[in-house]
Design an enzyme around this catalytic site. Structure first.
Site, short mmCIF file in Angstrom:
data_model
loop_
_atom_site.label_atom_id
_atom_site.label_comp_id
_atom_site.label_asym_id
_atom_site.label_seq_id
_atom_site.Cartn_x
_atom_site.Cartn_y
_atom_site.Cartn_z
N HIS A 18 -10.11 -5.21 -3.14
CA HIS A 18 -8.73 -5.41 -2.67
C HIS A 18 -8.78 -5.88 -1.23
O HIS A 18 -9.59 -5.42 -0.44
CB HIS A 18 -7.91 -4.13 -2.80
CG HIS A 18 -8.57 -2.91 -2.23
ND1 HIS A 18 -9.60 -2.26 -2.87
CD2 HIS A 18 -8.35 -2.23 -1.08
CE1 HIS A 18 -9.98 -1.23 -2.15
NE2 HIS A 18 -9.26 -1.19 -1.04
N ASP B 62 0.86 -1.19 0.00
CA ASP B 62 0.00 0.00 0.00
C ASP B 62 0.89 1.24 0.00
O ASP B 62 1.89 1.30 0.72
CB ASP B 62 -0.91 -0.01 1.24
CG ASP B 62 -2.04 0.98 1.12
OD1 ASP B 62 -3.20 0.54 1.03
OD2 ASP B 62 -1.77 2.20 1.11
N ILE B 63 0.52 2.22 -0.80
CA ILE B 63 1.34 3.43 -0.93
C ILE B 63 1.31 4.27 0.35
O ILE B 63 2.23 5.05 0.61
CB ILE B 63 0.86 4.27 -2.15
CG1 ILE B 63 1.96 5.16 -2.66
CG2 ILE B 63 -0.41 5.05 -1.84
CD1 ILE B 63 1.65 5.79 -4.02
P1 AMP Z 1 -9.64 1.35 0.62
O1 AMP Z 1 -9.78 2.53 1.54
O2 AMP Z 1 -9.92 0.03 1.29
O3 AMP Z 1 -10.40 1.54 -0.66
O4 AMP Z 1 -8.10 1.27 0.30
C1 AMP Z 1 -7.51 1.78 -0.85
C2 AMP Z 1 -6.03 1.73 -0.58
O5 AMP Z 1 -5.34 1.90 -1.80
C3 AMP Z 1 -5.55 2.81 0.38
O6 AMP Z 1 -4.98 2.21 1.54
C4 AMP Z 1 -4.51 3.57 -0.44
O7 AMP Z 1 -3.40 3.98 0.32
C5 AMP Z 1 -4.13 2.53 -1.51
N1 AMP Z 1 -3.59 3.09 -2.73
C6 AMP Z 1 -4.09 4.12 -3.46
N2 AMP Z 1 -3.30 4.35 -4.52
C7 AMP Z 1 -2.28 3.46 -4.47
C8 AMP Z 1 -1.13 3.19 -5.29
N3 AMP Z 1 -0.87 3.91 -6.40
N4 AMP Z 1 -0.31 2.18 -4.92
C9 AMP Z 1 -0.54 1.46 -3.82
N5 AMP Z 1 -1.61 1.66 -3.01
C10 AMP Z 1 -2.46 2.65 -3.33
#
Ligand code: AMP
Length: 119
Positions: free
Chosen positions: A99, A29-30
């Site tokens: 995810h 996760d970023i």
């Molecule tokens: P959710 O709140 O369950 O929809 O989680 C979405 C997740 O995606 C969050 O924890 C973000 O930090 C993660 N995220 C968003 N963009 C990226 C990216 N480019 N690479 C990795 N993780 C990401």
């Protein structure tokens, strides 16, 4: 429009893949919440668990297997970890592409509380 995870799948934005096959990819996760925070994502866009269609349970089941293997590889299996699917608005889901969050590397709090009283 593509989701951020479809863009990662299509190599339009970068990610460090910890696992990839024809159906599933996994990357950190970023915005890491815990020492280990990995996302396990189906390449096919399923919006959420609420939007699963017949047959999707195969790839969803495989996501758990990938999570188990990554946890073993990262040596957090013995101490334990959390797996989380957020679903929709109340679940706090931000990216409308299924995810599985893998959280670990530290003892984690319970941290599931309603926000306010209403909707
Ligand atoms: P959710 O709140 O369950 O929809 O989680 C979405 C997740 O995606 C969050 O924890 C973000 O930090 C993660 N995220 C968003 N963009 C990226 C990216 N480019 N690479 C990795 N993780 C990401």
């Amino acid at each position: 429009m593509k989701t951020v995870f479809e863009k990662i799948r299509d190599r339009e934005i970068p990610a460090t893949f910890l696992y990839e096959d024809d159906e599933i990819m996994a990357f950190p996760d970023i915005d890491r919440s815990t020492p280990v925070h990995v996302l396990i994502v189906p390449k096919k866009r399923i919006v959420s668990i609420a939007e699963m269609e017949d047959g999707d349970e195969v790839v969803v089941g495989k996501m758990f297997r990938v999570a188990r293997d990554i946890a073993r590889d990262l040596k957090i299996s013995e101490k334990g970890y959390k797996l989380l699917f957020r679903v929709g608005e109340h679940g706090g889901q931000e990216v409308p592409h299924l995810h599985l969050h893998l959280f670990g590397g530290a003892r984690l709090s319970e941290n599931i509380h309603p926000v306010g009283q209403g909707e």
